[in-house]
Scaffold this motif. Structure first.
Motif, PDB file in Angstrom:
ATOM      1  N   PHE A   1       1.039  -1.158  -0.164  1.00  0.00           N
ATOM      2  CA  PHE A   1      -0.274  -0.309   0.159  1.00  0.00           C
ATOM      3  C   PHE A   1       0.360   1.145  -0.021  1.00  0.00           C
ATOM      4  CE2 PHE A   1      -2.772   3.132   1.794  1.00  0.00           C
ATOM      5  CZ  PHE A   1      -3.654   3.023   0.676  1.00  0.00           C
TER       6      PHE A   1
ATOM      7  N   GLY B   1       2.664   8.777  -0.113  1.00  0.00           N
ATOM      8  CA  GLY B   1       2.486   9.879  -0.945  1.00  0.00           C
ATOM      9  C   GLY B   1       4.109   9.241  -1.004  1.00  0.00           C
TER      10      GLY B   1
ATOM     11  N   SER C   1       7.337   8.942   0.776  1.00  0.00           N
ATOM     12  CA  SER C   1       8.206  10.113   0.964  1.00  0.00           C
ATOM     13  C   SER C   1       8.792   9.410   2.185  1.00  0.00           C
ATOM     14  CB  SER C   1       7.644  10.798   1.389  1.00  0.00           C
ATOM     15  OG  SER C   1       6.910  11.194   2.452  1.00  0.00           O
TER      16      SER C   1
ATOM     17  N   THR D   1       1.212  11.772   2.454  1.00  0.00           N
ATOM     18  CA  THR D   1      -0.211  11.945   2.603  1.00  0.00           C
ATOM     19  C   THR D   1      -0.772  11.571   4.336  1.00  0.00           C
ATOM     20  OG1 THR D   1      -0.443   9.328   2.550  1.00  0.00           O
ATOM     21  CG2 THR D   1      -0.358  10.465   0.089  1.00  0.00           C
TER      22      THR D   1
ATOM     23  N   GLY E   1       5.686  13.109  13.183  1.00  0.00           N
ATOM     24  CA  GLY E   1       6.004  14.264  14.158  1.00  0.00           C
ATOM     25  C   GLY E   1       6.881  14.950  13.376  1.00  0.00           C
TER      26      GLY E   1
HETATM   27  C1  LIG Z   1      12.239  15.560   3.183  1.00  0.00           C
HETATM   28  C2  LIG Z   1      11.412  14.785   4.448  1.00  0.00           C
HETATM   29  C3  LIG Z   1      11.386  15.181   5.528  1.00  0.00           C
HETATM   30  C4  LIG Z   1      10.585  14.419   6.850  1.00  0.00           C
HETATM   31  N1  LIG Z   1      10.221  15.165   7.850  1.00  0.00           N
HETATM   32  C5  LIG Z   1      10.068  13.724   8.499  1.00  0.00           C
HETATM   33  C6  LIG Z   1       9.801  14.090   9.514  1.00  0.00           C
HETATM   34  O1  LIG Z   1       9.981  15.513  10.418  1.00  0.00           O
HETATM   35  N2  LIG Z   1       8.980  13.881  10.931  1.00  0.00           N
HETATM   36  C7  LIG Z   1       8.726  12.317   9.939  1.00  0.00           C
HETATM   37  O2  LIG Z   1       7.565  11.470  10.864  1.00  0.00           O
HETATM   38  N3  LIG Z   1       8.473  12.382   8.887  1.00  0.00           N
HETATM   39  C8  LIG Z   1       9.773  12.926   8.036  1.00  0.00           C
HETATM   40  N4  LIG Z   1       9.153  12.286   6.921  1.00  0.00           N
HETATM   41  C9  LIG Z   1       8.528  10.687   6.316  1.00  0.00           C
HETATM   42  C10 LIG Z   1       7.289  10.926   5.837  1.00  0.00           C
HETATM   43  O3  LIG Z   1       7.269  11.796   4.788  1.00  0.00           O
HETATM   44  C11 LIG Z   1       6.466  10.745   7.059  1.00  0.00           C
HETATM   45  O4  LIG Z   1       7.194   9.267   7.645  1.00  0.00           O
HETATM   46  C12 LIG Z   1       4.890  10.642   5.616  1.00  0.00           C
HETATM   47  O5  LIG Z   1       4.062  10.303   6.862  1.00  0.00           O
HETATM   48  C13 LIG Z   1       5.062   9.413   5.203  1.00  0.00           C
HETATM   49  O6  LIG Z   1       3.861   9.886   4.650  1.00  0.00           O
HETATM   50  P1  LIG Z   1       3.625   8.176   2.863  1.00  0.00           P
HETATM   51  O7  LIG Z   1       1.889   9.320   2.362  1.00  0.00           O
HETATM   52  O8  LIG Z   1       4.697   9.882   1.901  1.00  0.00           O
HETATM   53  O9  LIG Z   1       3.878   6.671   3.400  1.00  0.00           O
HETATM   54  P2  LIG Z   1       4.274   6.410   2.431  1.00  0.00           P
HETATM   55  O10 LIG Z   1       5.833   6.381   2.005  1.00  0.00           O
HETATM   56  O11 LIG Z   1       3.880   6.417   1.142  1.00  0.00           O
HETATM   57  O12 LIG Z   1       4.345   5.079   2.888  1.00  0.00           O
HETATM   58  C14 LIG Z   1       5.189   5.021   4.231  1.00  0.00           C
HETATM   59  C15 LIG Z   1       4.731   3.486   5.305  1.00  0.00           C
HETATM   60  O13 LIG Z   1       2.784   4.052   5.104  1.00  0.00           O
HETATM   61  C16 LIG Z   1       1.919   2.909   4.965  1.00  0.00           C
HETATM   62  N5  LIG Z   1       0.778   4.039   4.213  1.00  0.00           N
HETATM   63  C17 LIG Z   1       0.888   4.585   3.832  1.00  0.00           C
HETATM   64  N6  LIG Z   1      -0.530   5.357   3.473  1.00  0.00           N
HETATM   65  C18 LIG Z   1      -1.135   4.276   4.095  1.00  0.00           C
HETATM   66  C19 LIG Z   1      -2.225   4.166   4.826  1.00  0.00           C
HETATM   67  N7  LIG Z   1      -3.241   5.158   4.174  1.00  0.00           N
HETATM   68  N8  LIG Z   1      -3.063   3.154   5.284  1.00  0.00           N
HETATM   69  C20 LIG Z   1      -2.126   2.298   5.548  1.00  0.00           C
HETATM   70  N9  LIG Z   1      -0.972   2.604   5.801  1.00  0.00           N
HETATM   71  C21 LIG Z   1      -0.337   3.469   4.746  1.00  0.00           C
HETATM   72  C22 LIG Z   1       2.990   2.319   3.465  1.00  0.00           C
HETATM   73  O14 LIG Z   1       2.194   1.635   2.953  1.00  0.00           O
HETATM   74  C23 LIG Z   1       4.392   2.334   4.388  1.00  0.00           C
HETATM   75  O15 LIG Z   1       4.550   0.852   4.745  1.00  0.00           O
HETATM   76  C24 LIG Z   1       9.969  12.617   6.160  1.00  0.00           C
HETATM   77  C25 LIG Z   1       9.904  12.747   4.715  1.00  0.00           C
HETATM   78  C26 LIG Z   1      11.388  13.259   3.865  1.00  0.00           C
HETATM   79  C27 LIG Z   1      11.752  13.222   2.267  1.00  0.00           C
END
Ligand SMILES: Cc1cc2nc3c(=O)[nH]c(=O)nc-3n(C[C@H](O)[C@H](O)[C@H](O)COP(=O)(O)OP(=O)(O)OC[C@H]3O[C@@H](n4cnc5c(N)ncnc54)[C@H](O)[C@@H]3O)c2cc1C
Length: 302
Positions: free
Chosen positions: A64, A67, A69, A131, A141
């Protein structure tokens, strides 16, 4: 993995699923790393139990994607399809201090939207890409706050019961980059309860957090944020920095010169390069400090 069965493709389409064949995950992840597979975009939450039954019946494994990230995805042809929610329009609704947010909503835009309606608390999340669903999964956080603090209710698909359920905030435990959701739970929507705050005040907080990020993180480079979780009472970044590992590289995977817990893809890094760098750094920290660093980045192995 490519879905080739025309009956299955047509059944998925009937459920409102858009199939995007042979997508490069390197283009869907902030690290810019990852092989190829079919992506299934799901428009209707209600169709999820049926979509997953169909995939199960056809022996098609899935992962799944939010975004992208916080992900390090393997190279090559991937042996599973990727599911992704398509955000509805609008993806955030407000009622008093409650924000009704779709899991596919962009986190930063959600924080800004709420701020413009004098709802604060999430200032620290402004620079976290991805997301709202991804933020819930990991309890994202920064700067002393975490999204879990504001969760009143989560709507999710539970693979264990094969049903869409609603959990109240007190039924979920939100810890440092960890939640009590099951690994195969799929977050679909959330109700956040946010404190009232004047927009100008929220904006000040957002500017301070933005400035902290700009001055300490390699924002213009491809990364997945912090690679390792901080061990209790310590900073993984400080440990890596103290060992002089900034700039350490395997191929185009490199420990950022700006923030030692950010590993960046400076060109055409492969997952193999990045994993080798992660293992190398973890080994050196273990040897020097006796601490086994745990991944914050989620690794999708083929
Ligand atoms: C420049 C940069 C700065 C960042 N700073 C921070 C920060 O300060 N703090 C922090 O906590 N993180 C940070 N991050 C990490 C990241 O952005 C977060 O963890 C973010 O919340 C991940 O969300 P995503 O939608 O991109 O998840 P993804 O990367 O798409 O997925 C991550 C995990 O979550 C699961 N997932 C995603 N969406 C769902 C859903 N709807 N239901 C169930 N599972 C799901 C995926 O299966 C995967 O296991 C940073 C990343 C970058 C690139």
């Amino acid at each position: 993995m490519r879905i080739s069965d025309s009956q299955l493709i047509s059944n998925l389409a009937d459920l409102g699923v858009e199939r995007r064949p042979a997508e490069k995950l390197s283009e869907l992840t902030s690290l810019g790393i990852g092989g190829t597979t079919d992506v299934l975009r799901i428009a209707k939450h209600e169709s999820i139990p049926e979509v997953l039954s169909l995939l199960d019946a056809n022996h098609i494994p899935h992962k799944f994607l939010g975004g992208g990230s916080n992900l390090l995805v393997d190279d090559g042809q991937l042996p599973w399809v990727v599911l992704q929610l398509a955000p509805p329009e609008p993806d955030v609704d407000l009622e008093g201090n409650l924000a009704y947010v779709d899991a596919a909503a962009d986190l930063g835009r959600t924080v800004t939207f709420c701020a413009k309606h004098d709802l604060g608390g999430m200032e620290g999340l402004i620079g976290v890409p991805g997301t709202v669903g991804g933020a819930l999964r990991m309890n994202a956080g920064a700067y002393g706050m975490q999204i879990g603090t504001y969760v009143r209710e989560v709507k999710l698909y539970r693979a264990a019961t094969r049903e869409i359920e609603t959990l109240r905030g007190h039924q979920i435990s939100f810890e440092y980059r960890h939640t009590s959701f099951a690994a195969d739970d799929m977050m679909l929507a959330v109700i956040l309860e946010l404190p009232s705050k004047p927009y100008n005040e929220i904006l000040k907080g957002i500017r301070i957090c933005n400035e902290k990020r700009r001055s300490s993180q390699p924002l213009g480079q491809k990364s997945a944020g912090c690679i390792f979780k901080n061990p209790p009472g310590a900073s993984a970044g400080h440990m890596i920095d103290e060992l002089g590992l900034k700039g350490l590289s395997v191929g185009d995977a490199r420990v950022s010169d700006r923030h030692a817990n950010f590993f960046v893809n400076t060109g055409r890094a492969s997952a193999k390069d990045m994993l080798a760098l992660i293992d190398d750094v973890r080994g050196r920290v273990q040897k020097a400090y006796g601490v086994a660093l745990k991944n914050e980045v989620v690794v999708w192995n083929a």
